[in-house]
Write a protein that holds these residues in place. Structure first.
Motif, mmCIF file in Angstrom:
data_model
loop_
_atom_site.group_PDB
_atom_site.id
_atom_site.type_symbol
_atom_site.label_atom_id
_atom_site.label_comp_id
_atom_site.label_asym_id
_atom_site.label_seq_id
_atom_site.Cartn_x
_atom_site.Cartn_y
_atom_site.Cartn_z
ATOM 1 N N ASP A 1 0.815 -1.225 0.000
ATOM 2 C CA ASP A 1 0.000 0.000 0.000
ATOM 3 C C ASP A 1 0.849 1.276 0.000
ATOM 4 O O ASP A 1 0.319 2.379 0.006
ATOM 5 N N GLY A 2 2.188 1.121 0.013
ATOM 6 C CA GLY A 2 3.072 2.289 -0.004
ATOM 7 C C GLY A 2 3.235 2.963 1.346
ATOM 8 O O GLY A 2 3.867 4.000 1.454
ATOM 9 N N LEU A 3 2.646 2.365 2.375
ATOM 10 C CA LEU A 3 2.714 2.901 3.739
ATOM 11 C C LEU A 3 3.352 1.857 4.647
ATOM 12 O O LEU A 3 3.273 0.660 4.385
ATOM 13 N N LEU A 4 3.968 2.330 5.717
ATOM 14 C CA LEU A 4 4.636 1.414 6.638
ATOM 15 C C LEU A 4 3.787 1.157 7.874
ATOM 16 O O LEU A 4 3.347 2.085 8.537
ATOM 17 N N SER A 5 3.593 -0.116 8.162
ATOM 18 C CA SER A 5 2.882 -0.511 9.378
ATOM 19 C C SER A 5 3.899 -0.701 10.498
ATOM 20 O O SER A 5 5.115 -0.671 10.270
ATOM 21 N N LEU A 6 3.409 -0.916 11.699
ATOM 22 C CA LEU A 6 4.283 -1.218 12.824
ATOM 23 C C LEU A 6 5.120 -2.455 12.506
ATOM 24 O O LEU A 6 6.320 -2.493 12.762
ATOM 25 N N GLU A 7 4.487 -3.455 11.935
ATOM 26 C CA GLU A 7 5.192 -4.692 11.575
ATOM 27 C C GLU A 7 6.332 -4.418 10.600
ATOM 28 O O GLU A 7 7.424 -4.973 10.733
ATOM 29 N N ASP A 8 6.102 -3.539 9.621
ATOM 30 C CA ASP A 8 7.157 -3.176 8.668
ATOM 31 C C ASP A 8 8.336 -2.540 9.395
ATOM 32 O O ASP A 8 9.497 -2.860 9.124
ATOM 33 N N LEU A 9 8.041 -1.638 10.331
ATOM 34 C CA LEU A 9 9.089 -0.963 11.085
ATOM 35 C C LEU A 9 9.905 -1.974 11.890
ATOM 36 O O LEU A 9 11.138 -1.946 11.878
ATOM 37 N N VAL A 10 9.223 -2.890 12.565
ATOM 38 C CA VAL A 10 9.900 -3.911 13.363
ATOM 39 C C VAL A 10 10.786 -4.778 12.458
ATOM 40 O O VAL A 10 11.943 -5.057 12.798
ATOM 41 N N ASN A 11 10.265 -5.174 11.304
ATOM 42 C CA ASN A 11 11.044 -6.008 10.376
ATOM 43 C C ASN A 11 12.306 -5.307 9.909
ATOM 44 O O ASN A 11 13.363 -5.927 9.800
ATOM 45 N N VAL A 12 12.213 -4.018 9.635
ATOM 46 C CA VAL A 12 13.385 -3.250 9.189
ATOM 47 C C VAL A 12 14.420 -3.176 10.296
ATOM 48 O O VAL A 12 15.604 -3.436 10.088
ATOM 49 N N VAL A 13 13.985 -2.847 11.508
ATOM 50 C CA VAL A 13 14.909 -2.712 12.632
ATOM 51 C C VAL A 13 15.539 -4.059 12.975
ATOM 52 O O VAL A 13 16.757 -4.159 13.147
ATOM 53 N N GLU A 14 14.722 -5.094 13.060
ATOM 54 C CA GLU A 14 15.245 -6.425 13.389
ATOM 55 C C GLU A 14 16.192 -6.914 12.299
ATOM 56 O O GLU A 14 17.205 -7.538 12.583
ATOM 57 N N GLY A 15 15.870 -6.635 11.045
ATOM 58 C CA GLY A 15 16.745 -7.024 9.928
ATOM 59 C C GLY A 15 18.083 -6.328 10.009
ATOM 60 O O GLY A 15 19.130 -6.927 9.771
ATOM 61 N N ALA A 16 18.076 -5.058 10.368
ATOM 62 C CA ALA A 16 19.331 -4.308 10.518
ATOM 63 C C ALA A 16 20.141 -4.874 11.666
ATOM 64 O O ALA A 16 21.360 -5.003 11.574
ATOM 65 N N ASN A 17 19.465 -5.233 12.755
ATOM 66 C CA ASN A 17 20.171 -5.809 13.895
ATOM 67 C C ASN A 17 20.818 -7.139 13.515
ATOM 68 O O ASN A 17 21.929 -7.432 13.940
ATOM 69 N N GLU A 18 20.140 -7.941 12.724
ATOM 70 C CA GLU A 18 20.689 -9.228 12.281
ATOM 71 C C GLU A 18 21.919 -9.004 11.415
ATOM 72 O O GLU A 18 22.920 -9.711 11.555
ATOM 73 N N GLU A 19 21.858 -7.999 10.551
ATOM 74 C CA GLU A 19 23.009 -7.689 9.693
ATOM 75 C C GLU A 19 24.208 -7.271 10.542
ATOM 76 O O GLU A 19 25.341 -7.680 10.284
ATOM 77 N N GLU A 20 23.965 -6.472 11.577
ATOM 78 C CA GLU A 20 25.040 -6.066 12.487
ATOM 79 C C GLU A 20 25.647 -7.269 13.185
ATOM 80 O O GLU A 20 26.867 -7.376 13.325
ATOM 81 N N LYS A 21 24.791 -8.203 13.631
ATOM 82 C CA LYS A 21 25.283 -9.406 14.302
ATOM 83 C C LYS A 21 26.182 -10.209 13.382
ATOM 84 O O LYS A 21 27.240 -10.690 13.796
ATOM 85 N N VAL A 22 25.764 -10.376 12.132
ATOM 86 C CA VAL A 22 26.564 -11.134 11.169
ATOM 87 C C VAL A 22 27.903 -10.444 10.941
ATOM 88 O O VAL A 22 28.950 -11.102 10.907
ATOM 89 N N ASN A 23 27.892 -9.123 10.803
ATOM 90 C CA ASN A 23 29.149 -8.392 10.609
ATOM 91 C C ASN A 23 30.072 -8.550 11.813
ATOM 92 O O ASN A 23 31.286 -8.720 11.647
ATOM 93 N N ASP A 24 29.510 -8.504 13.026
ATOM 94 C CA ASP A 24 30.314 -8.698 14.234
ATOM 95 C C ASP A 24 30.909 -10.109 14.265
ATOM 96 O O ASP A 24 32.069 -10.295 14.627
ATOM 97 N N LEU A 25 30.097 -11.098 13.880
ATOM 98 C CA LEU A 25 30.591 -12.473 13.850
ATOM 99 C C LEU A 25 31.708 -12.638 12.821
ATOM 100 O O LEU A 25 32.675 -13.360 13.060
ATOM 101 N N LYS A 26 31.579 -11.968 11.677
ATOM 102 C CA LYS A 26 32.626 -12.045 10.652
ATOM 103 C C LYS A 26 33.933 -11.475 11.176
ATOM 104 O O LYS A 26 35.009 -12.031 10.911
ATOM 105 N N MET A 27 33.853 -10.389 11.924
ATOM 106 C CA MET A 27 35.065 -9.801 12.505
ATOM 107 C C MET A 27 35.692 -10.758 13.527
ATOM 108 O O MET A 27 36.909 -10.952 13.538
ATOM 109 N N ALA A 28 34.866 -11.368 14.366
ATOM 110 C CA ALA A 28 35.370 -12.317 15.356
ATOM 111 C C ALA A 28 35.984 -13.530 14.661
ATOM 112 O O ALA A 28 37.054 -14.009 15.051
ATOM 113 N N PHE A 29 35.326 -14.028 13.625
ATOM 114 C CA PHE A 29 35.820 -15.186 12.872
ATOM 115 C C PHE A 29 37.213 -14.905 12.324
ATOM 116 O O PHE A 29 38.105 -15.750 12.411
ATOM 117 N N LYS A 30 37.416 -13.703 11.793
ATOM 118 C CA LYS A 30 38.723 -13.339 11.224
ATOM 119 C C LYS A 30 39.824 -13.386 12.273
ATOM 120 O O LYS A 30 40.970 -13.694 11.962
#
Length: 138
Positions: free
Chosen positions: A52-81
């Motif tokens: 619908d071109g508008l953001l619901s609460l669920e959309d906002l949560v998905n964006v924030v949680e997705g960004a947090n997951e990306e940060e976690k993966v990047n942190d793990l990659k640094m630790a792995f190295k």
């Protein structure tokens, strides 16, 4: 205040007209003048789950949680190295694990390190790949 309540609070702040959706113009206001209305519309369309071109609460949560997951993966990659045999080798060996543990002040034998790796070595090759390391850390 739990995480869901925090999301609701942020959502209500962004939803200036209180209609339960964040419009591109509301998104533009909260991000600032650096974002054109056209860019805000494109951003809303990318994050919008129901089209619908508008953001619901669920959309906002998905964006924030997705960004947090990306940060976690990047942190793990640094630790792995840090534990990796040699940079770019793509694996943690018993030798490299032992070396890193020593740097951290924990003395382990080579055999102890082999056993530690064996617990999470899914494919049985004697080393940890990034995916095996990621699984171990979760």
């Amino acid at each position: 205040m739990d995480k869901q309540q925090q999301y609701i609070r942020v959502f209500r702040h962004l939803d200036k007209n209180g209609d339960g959706k964040i419009s591109p113009s509301e998104l533009q206001i909260c991000i600032g003048d650096d974002l054109s209305l056209e860019e805000a519309e494109m951003a809303a369309a990318m994050m919008d789950s129901d089209g619908d071109g508008l953001l619901s609460l669920e959309d906002l949560v998905n964006v924030v949680e997705g960004a947090n997951e990306e940060e976690k993966v990047n942190d793990l990659k640094m630790a792995f190295k840090m534990y990796e045999e040699t940079e770019g080798s793509g694996c943690i060996t018993p030798k490299s694990l032992r070396r890193m543990l020593r740097k951290l002040g924990e003395s382990r034998s080579f055999d102890d390190c082999k056993l530690m790796i064996a617990k999470f070595d899914v494919n049985g090759d004697g080393v940890l790949s990034f995916e095996e390391f990621r699984e171990m850390m979760s």
